[in-house]
Design an enzyme around this catalytic site. Structure first.
Site, PDB file in Angstrom:
ATOM      1  N   TYR A  53      14.680 -33.357  -7.431  1.00 12.38           N
ATOM      2  CA  TYR A  53      14.462 -33.223  -8.870  1.00 12.38           C
ATOM      3  C   TYR A  53      14.336 -31.755  -9.265  1.00 12.38           C
ATOM      4  O   TYR A  53      13.856 -30.945  -8.473  1.00 12.38           O
ATOM      5  CB  TYR A  53      13.181 -33.952  -9.279  1.00 12.38           C
ATOM      6  CG  TYR A  53      13.225 -35.444  -9.187  1.00 12.38           C
ATOM      7  CD1 TYR A  53      14.411 -36.145  -8.994  1.00 12.38           C
ATOM      8  CD2 TYR A  53      12.050 -36.198  -9.281  1.00 12.38           C
ATOM      9  CE1 TYR A  53      14.418 -37.529  -8.908  1.00 12.38           C
ATOM     10  CE2 TYR A  53      12.051 -37.575  -9.193  1.00 12.38           C
ATOM     11  CZ  TYR A  53      13.229 -38.237  -9.003  1.00 12.38           C
ATOM     12  OH  TYR A  53      13.230 -39.604  -8.904  1.00 12.38           O
ATOM     13  N   SER A 235      13.196 -46.225 -14.385  1.00  4.09           N
ATOM     14  CA  SER A 235      14.080 -46.520 -15.527  1.00  4.09           C
ATOM     15  C   SER A 235      13.618 -47.775 -16.260  1.00  4.09           C
ATOM     16  O   SER A 235      14.417 -48.638 -16.621  1.00  4.09           O
ATOM     17  CB  SER A 235      15.542 -46.661 -15.076  1.00  4.09           C
ATOM     18  OG  SER A 235      16.039 -45.424 -14.621  1.00  4.09           O
ATOM     19  N   LEU A 237      12.736 -48.047 -19.182  1.00  4.95           N
ATOM     20  CA  LEU A 237      13.312 -48.064 -20.539  1.00  4.95           C
ATOM     21  C   LEU A 237      14.834 -47.985 -20.487  1.00  4.95           C
ATOM     22  O   LEU A 237      15.476 -47.729 -21.501  1.00  4.95           O
ATOM     23  CB  LEU A 237      12.749 -46.916 -21.374  1.00  4.95           C
ATOM     24  CG  LEU A 237      11.239 -46.956 -21.625  1.00  4.95           C
ATOM     25  CD1 LEU A 237      10.817 -45.741 -22.453  1.00  4.95           C
ATOM     26  CD2 LEU A 237      10.828 -48.247 -22.310  1.00  4.95           C
ATOM     27  N   GLY A 240      16.182 -44.819 -21.676  1.00  3.70           N
ATOM     28  CA  GLY A 240      15.951 -44.638 -23.106  1.00  3.70           C
ATOM     29  C   GLY A 240      16.601 -45.665 -23.998  1.00  3.70           C
ATOM     30  O   GLY A 240      16.306 -45.720 -25.201  1.00  3.70           O
ATOM     31  N   LEU A 242      16.111 -48.822 -24.275  1.00  4.24           N
ATOM     32  CA  LEU A 242      15.176 -49.797 -24.836  1.00  4.24           C
ATOM     33  C   LEU A 242      14.236 -49.200 -25.877  1.00  4.24           C
ATOM     34  O   LEU A 242      13.490 -49.929 -26.527  1.00  4.24           O
ATOM     35  CB  LEU A 242      14.376 -50.460 -23.710  1.00  4.24           C
ATOM     36  CG  LEU A 242      15.199 -51.435 -22.856  1.00  4.24           C
ATOM     37  CD1 LEU A 242      14.463 -51.799 -21.572  1.00  4.24           C
ATOM     38  CD2 LEU A 242      15.531 -52.697 -23.652  1.00  4.24           C
ATOM     39  N   GLY A 244      15.520 -47.786 -28.440  1.00  3.97           N
ATOM     40  CA  GLY A 244      16.294 -47.972 -29.656  1.00  3.97           C
ATOM     41  C   GLY A 244      16.941 -46.702 -30.173  1.00  3.97           C
ATOM     42  O   GLY A 244      17.695 -46.742 -31.153  1.00  3.97           O
ATOM     43  N   LYS A 245      16.713 -45.569 -29.504  1.00  4.53           N
ATOM     44  CA  LYS A 245      17.239 -44.316 -30.049  1.00  4.53           C
ATOM     45  C   LYS A 245      18.760 -44.192 -29.946  1.00  4.53           C
ATOM     46  O   LYS A 245      19.359 -43.376 -30.641  1.00  4.53           O
ATOM     47  CB  LYS A 245      16.574 -43.117 -29.376  1.00  4.53           C
ATOM     48  CG  LYS A 245      16.856 -42.956 -27.888  1.00  4.53           C
ATOM     49  CD  LYS A 245      16.063 -41.767 -27.346  1.00  4.53           C
ATOM     50  CE  LYS A 245      16.195 -41.609 -25.845  1.00  4.53           C
ATOM     51  NZ  LYS A 245      15.369 -40.496 -25.352  1.00  4.53           N
TER      52      LYS A 245
END
Length: 346
Positions: A53, A235, A237, A240, A242, A244-245
């Protein structure tokens, strides 16, 4: 923040885990420190990083930077014993020992390098980022073909790694060892070798899991439950989605999708209808969709610890707000119906 046992490791961890994979790419060192302060203030004492990372993208020149930021926070704030820190040795490729499999020797070398970057004398949970033989994760399931695997050679390699882990544990450099992106066969084999040879037992599995990615729900779920091997869900979401963005197939300029347009293979014709269905459930029940998605992971019959992370502090605070949220049977029924209608959107 609820505290729970990490399987049979003897470690106790917060019910949410702070992910650091954007520290050093999408987040500066100072921003990483502020996120760490917020997480600790809200009771998140379990933090996850990796030698490769930051990501988005992974680059040779930034390998190890996320660990360094965690380490500089520890140096500045102190109190290492307040935390349970997890990190990982990279598998073949990804700019770290390219082309070289994980071995007992590389396990030791990588762990000692991580210790230096993290400014610590010990790593609580040391994980294998992915198996040497490859796996079906990261959307590789669509072309997965487990051919050419030598059982004897795999067993010898696993034994070598566990033997090195045993030495590192005896020296106090790591406290427990875990898996990431493993298969059911691989996980079972690691456990069998530990049990029969008296070597360290894998204590957790870090795999992708969310409302949109539920591969873990069948054979892996059974193994997890029976063998007391918690899932560290990454993960949660779906990169990302989930939140909604990205609904309506948009790409905010400061988002991960601006850097990785397909979100690691998650952008498909099927994904936006599935996302819309999840968002509708949240709206119908007056829930924040981010918190609903994270809380869902904690409802599973096997122990699940969601890994949360965000580039913006306000978004991280929203994620942390999922702690202690209990979803009603009606919400879960609606989410299960969404799953039946949209079983594998990517």
């Amino acid at each position: 923040m609820k505290m729970i046992p990490l399987g049979r490791s003897g470690l106790t961890v917060s019910e949410l885990c702070l992910g650091t994979m954007t520290w050093g790419s999408q987040n500066t060192e100072a921003e990483g420190h502020v996120q760490a302060d917020l997480a600790l203030d809200r009771g998140i004492t379990f933090w996850d990083t990796a030698e490769m990372y930051p990501v988005n993208p992974v680059r040779a020149e930034t390998v190890g930077v996320s660990e360094e930021i965690v380490g500089s926070w520890i140096k500045a704030r102190g109190g290492r014993d307040r935390l349970v820190i997890a990190t990982k040795i990279t598998g073949t490729g990804q700019h770290v020992r390219p082309g070289q499999p994980i071995t007992g020797t590389s396990l030791r070398e990588a762990a000692e390098a991580s210790l230096r970057r993290l400014n610590t004398d010990y790593i609580d949970l040391y994980q294998l980022h992915w198996p040497n033989r490859g796996s079906y994760h990261f959307r590789q399931n669509w072309s997965y073909a487990p051919t050419g695997i030598d059982r004897t050679a795999e067993t010898a390699a696993m034994t070598d790694i566990l033997t090195a882990a045993q030495s590192l544990i005896a020296e106090g450099k790591i406290r427990a060892i875990g898996l990431s992106n493993e298969t059911v066969w691989g996980t079972a084999r690691w456990l069998h070798l530990a049990d029969t040879l008296g070597l360290p037992r894998m204590v957790s599995a870090q795999n992708e899991y969310s409302l949109l990615c539920r591969q873990f729900d069948t054979d892996h779920a059974e193994l997890s439950l029976i063998e007391d091997l918690p899932l560290l869900a990454y993960s949660t979401l779906a990169a990302g989605l989930l939140s909604g963005k990205y609904a309506g197939d948009v790409t905010p300029s400061d988002s991960r999708r601006a850097r990785v347009p397909d979100l690691g293979g998650r952008i498909t014709p099927q994904v936006f209808p599935a996302v819309a269905a999840c968002l509708a459930v949240a709206a119908d029940h007056g829930l924040d969709p981010v918190q609903m998605a994270i809380a869902f992971c904690r409802t599973r019959p096997f122990t699940t610890i969601p890994i949360i992370g965000a580039t913006r502090l306000a978004d991280l605070a929203t994620c942390i707000g999922a702690a202690g949220l209990n979803l009603s049977p009606e919400v879960l029924d609606d989410l299960n119906e969404v799953y039946r209608l949209h079983p594998r959107p990517f």
